[in-house]
Design an enzyme around this catalytic site. Sequence first.
Site, PDB file in Angstrom:
ATOM      1  N   SER A 103       0.885   3.720  -5.740  1.00 12.06           N
ATOM      2  CA  SER A 103       2.342   3.739  -5.707  1.00 12.06           C
ATOM      3  C   SER A 103       2.832   4.623  -4.549  1.00 12.06           C
ATOM      4  O   SER A 103       2.428   4.411  -3.410  1.00 12.06           O
ATOM      5  CB  SER A 103       2.850   4.237  -7.071  1.00 12.06           C
ATOM      6  N   ASP A 139       2.263  -6.412 -11.707  1.00  9.29           N
ATOM      7  CA  ASP A 139       3.105  -5.317 -11.213  1.00  9.29           C
ATOM      8  C   ASP A 139       4.351  -5.911 -10.562  1.00  9.29           C
ATOM      9  O   ASP A 139       4.284  -6.481  -9.484  1.00  9.29           O
ATOM     10  CB  ASP A 139       2.300  -4.489 -10.200  1.00  9.29           C
ATOM     11  N   HIS A 196       2.757  -2.035 -13.234  1.00 11.61           N
ATOM     12  CA  HIS A 196       2.590  -1.018 -12.196  1.00 11.61           C
ATOM     13  C   HIS A 196       1.633   0.097 -12.630  1.00 11.61           C
ATOM     14  O   HIS A 196       0.868   0.624 -11.838  1.00 11.61           O
ATOM     15  CB  HIS A 196       3.965  -0.436 -11.855  1.00 11.61           C
TER      16      HIS A 196
END
Lengths: 376, 212
Positions: free
Chosen positions: A155, A320, A353
């Site tokens: 991320s 995601d 995610h």
Amino acid sequence: MSLDNHSVGIVAPRRFCCDAPIPLKGGGQLPSFELVFETYGTLNAARSNAVLVCHALSGSHHVAGVYADTPYSEGWWDNLVGPGKPLDTEKFFVVGVNNLGGCHGSTGPLSPNPETGRRYGADFPLITVEDWVLAQSRLADHLGIDTWAAVIGGSLGGMQAIAWSLRFPERIRHAIAIASAPNLSAQNIAFNEVARQAILSDPDFYGGHYASRGIVPTRGLRLARMIGHITYLSDDQMNEKFGRELRGGEPSFSYDIDFEIESYLRHQGDKFAGFFDANTYLLATKALDYFDPADACDGDLARALRPARASFLVVSFTTDWRFSPARSREIVFALTQNRRRVAYAEIDCAAGHDSFLLDDAHYHAVLRAYLENIKT
Amino acid sequence: MTPIRPRGTPPRPLTPKERERFDFAVIADWIPVGRHVLDLGCGDGRLLGYLSETRSITGYGVEIDHESVLRCIRNGIDVIQIDIEGGLSGFEDGSFSHAIISQALQAMHSTERILGEMLRVADEAIVSFPNFAYRVNRAAIAAGHMPVSEDLPYEWYDTPNVRFFTIVDFEALCAKLGIAIRERLAFDVYGQPVTDDPNLNGSLAFYRLGRP
């Protein structure tokens, strides 16, 4: 407490004080700063086996292992980092660092402002991903690490890996960007803005100077985390985990907690508000929003990535939707246009995610395979 | 090209390993040293590994299968996990010298699109495929069975192949798409080149394709 054989065991954070000023991308500078960090494994004689782990929005320097006499204190990426684990501490010297502006001990909004003697609070400057990388490079200097074998992150952590490859192309041999993106989409920024507004509109926020009053804008932080959590999970997984289950079996026809998902979100929000600083949350979401290496190249990501010399591993997860596989492919194809070395895996994992934090067998096999091939 | 077996050895069908090496050698022969190539349906990346060793090429493999992608990464191959059926839109026009599809075209649905995309992203396309009209296959059909042979080694119920075509069919498609055939080679299961009626005597076909 029982530790598996592959844990790095009991760890303790260390502190690096940098007395040299650090210029900030948004203007101005910090006259000095401190970073807390942890290391696992041993730096080899050639100093060629160091791996930097970059944390995401709410992570910290505590990547692996546990703290003495503290139950449930496993590091946030303990399933990945340890002896015999994919990021093998018998091979690599792994460094975790709490970023500048963080709330786990590094210089940030909770630190005293040398000019006033009071906590920075809202006066702490906005920090960018590039500023984090520059601060991390000072830590690397301090540790005698000229070149990272790899910089890895998920991320926002993946964005730091990319930023490293651009800011210090000669100091990073491999960049591993997981569930990441070359910049945030309008929808991403929108979610961040809702989270920020939740904090900024909390009456306990006091223009960011809540800490000097001994108050925490708990409601804002809770809401910010709740909205974040919705975006970290996939629709399917949320349905599978919580469905329409009612806590009490019967609907209460009130605004109390009925659905399990409500209970889960409130729990996550409460937990988060108990340990995270609101100003750090604001600052880190802004760092996310502003990250956009292509911006300086008229939106041409391939041109922006031209200075990179590292080999890349890019990983995304099919479910995601916050940082979708399509965003990772943008990074990949910008690299192929520059004929950089890059491998790209799109992992089938249901968890959205948050998958990057899980120990999905195939995902970890991919990381293990890539990391095993890195020469030290 | 280096002969697979010394002259004078009694003919026998090549083993799968020999056949793979043979396949690689034919393709490598068409790629000058130091080129930048794209290998579509690259499997575990062995062809790219071979080309990088023998031809010092750079480039990428493209693969959709999870286990194959993992094996590529283990083998140090720069693999990109995308679905070729959706096109190659991430790759720029003319960004490769060669786009290769080695015995994988028959397992793809969007044949025309893939051929077009290969010649968009590369100056030259190299295609190899099993010839369905090879005499052994014809004999199987004549006897009432779907063919199972050295180059088509699957039963009808578990084959990954979805397009069954012959040398003649493929060349007709190239003509229809305006693709220039720069060179064609056909081989029998002994690894011997076939010039006499390749559509009947060739088990495996190799093409070097370009834009006219």
